[in-house]
Every structure is written in structure tokens, then in C-alpha cells.
Design a protein around this motif. Sequence first.
Motif, PDB file in Angstrom:
ATOM      1  N   UNK A   1      16.801 110.233 -39.292  1.00  9.17           N
ATOM      2  CA  UNK A   1      16.846 110.417 -37.850  1.00  9.17           C
ATOM      3  C   UNK A   1      16.783 111.889 -37.474  1.00  9.17           C
ATOM      4  N   UNK A   2      17.574 112.696 -38.194  1.00 10.31           N
ATOM      5  CA  UNK A   2      17.606 114.117 -37.859  1.00 10.31           C
ATOM      6  C   UNK A   2      16.335 114.810 -38.343  1.00 10.31           C
ATOM      7  N   UNK A   3      15.910 114.484 -39.587  1.00 10.35           N
ATOM      8  CA  UNK A   3      14.784 115.211 -40.173  1.00 10.35           C
ATOM      9  C   UNK A   3      13.481 114.928 -39.434  1.00 10.35           C
TER      10      UNK A   3
ATOM     11  N   UNK B   1      13.493 110.955 -35.011  1.00 11.58           N
ATOM     12  CA  UNK B   1      13.018 109.631 -34.643  1.00 11.58           C
ATOM     13  C   UNK B   1      13.468 109.201 -33.253  1.00 11.58           C
ATOM     14  N   UNK B   2      14.579 109.806 -32.757  1.00 14.23           N
ATOM     15  CA  UNK B   2      15.050 109.409 -31.425  1.00 14.23           C
ATOM     16  C   UNK B   2      14.770 110.486 -30.388  1.00 14.23           C
ATOM     17  N   UNK B   3      13.889 111.444 -30.762  1.00  9.90           N
ATOM     18  CA  UNK B   3      13.561 112.538 -29.839  1.00  9.90           C
ATOM     19  C   UNK B   3      14.801 113.236 -29.303  1.00  9.90           C
ATOM     20  N   UNK B   4      15.742 113.544 -30.247  1.00 12.80           N
ATOM     21  CA  UNK B   4      16.977 114.186 -29.800  1.00 12.80           C
ATOM     22  C   UNK B   4      16.770 115.669 -29.516  1.00 12.80           C
ATOM     23  N   UNK B   5      15.723 116.231 -30.106  1.00  7.23           N
ATOM     24  CA  UNK B   5      15.409 117.650 -29.937  1.00  7.23           C
ATOM     25  C   UNK B   5      16.629 118.525 -30.228  1.00  7.23           C
ATOM     26  N   UNK B   6      17.113 118.376 -31.488  1.00  2.00           N
ATOM     27  CA  UNK B   6      18.240 119.192 -31.920  1.00  2.00           C
ATOM     28  C   UNK B   6      17.789 120.643 -32.092  1.00  2.00           C
TER      29      UNK B   6
END
Lengths: 92, 82
Positions: free
Chosen positions: A20-22, A25-30
Motif C-alpha cells: 500500500x505504501x510502496x 495503492x490508495x492514493x494517500x500521497x505520503x
Amino acid sequence: MTKLLEWVFGIMIVGAAWALVTFDLLDLRLPEAYRQVAWPMPVYLLVVFGCYSLATVGYRVATFNDCEEASIELQAQIQEAKEDLRRKGLKL
Amino acid sequence: MATGADRAVGMGLVGFSLLLFSYYTIWVVILPFVDSDHVVHQYFLPREYSVILPGIAALILLLLVGTFIGVVMWKNRKPKVA
């Protein structure tokens, strides 16, 4: 729920979180720094585990409790046994 | 107590793994949070190598283990009784 299933579940959950982070996948834009820390994580954990194993083996080699007297006594007993068996006819 | 050579090798392994752990942790975990114009960055390769180099090391390890097993099995082959 067997141990294997527990481990597989755990690994799948951790793996999903990592993916998810790499791959975002959820377009979190970390922030970029967090993404840069996340993507090598599987390899990093393997390397850390390897270092821990190496250190444990090395430490236990360094602190192993040699028993000098017991070793000498044992070797004397082996010689004694060999002599005894030779006298009784066993070809060594 | 373990004697001379054993102690030296053992503590050597501990020291080496501590060094490796420190360098690798700084590389992977700390550097992304350090400004890209800080001088410490010049002591570390680009990030891709933090994955490529352990990958190559793992392959070499597998090669060595496989070669060792092959050599031992070759030495212990017994010809079939005629």
C-alpha cells in the motif's frame, strides 16, 4: 488455526501494508521521505535478521563454556577403552 | 570460558554485524530524512544499491552453499557394485 496459518496471515497483512505504501495503492500521497524508507523494507528486515543471527552465533562462540579438565579426562578414558578393547582382541 | 581464537572470532563476528547493521540502518532509515545537500550523503551509494547489493550477496551465498553441497556429494559417490 495452525501456526503456519497464523504466520501466513501475519505476513500477508504486513505485506499488504507495505505494498500500500510502496505502490501508493490508495492514493494517500505520503511524503517522499516515508515512501523512500518503505520500499526497501523487506530487504532491510532480511539484512537486520541476518545481522542479528550473525551476532548471536558470534557471541555464543565467544562465550562458550569450554571444560578443559573434562576434555582431558574424556580423552584419557578413550585411550583406556581403546587399550582395553585391543587387549581383548578387537582390531582398531 | 572460550579460549583465544574462539573469543577473537566470536567478538569479530559481533563487531562486524554491528557495523553492518549501523551502516545499513543509516542508509535505509535515516538518510531519507536528511537534507539532500548534507555532506553525509557522499558516504552512501544511491538508494537502489541498498537493495541490489544484498540481492547479489544472497545470490553469492546460495552459489557457495550449492557448490559446497555439490562437492561433498561428488566426493561421497560410490560406484554401483558390479
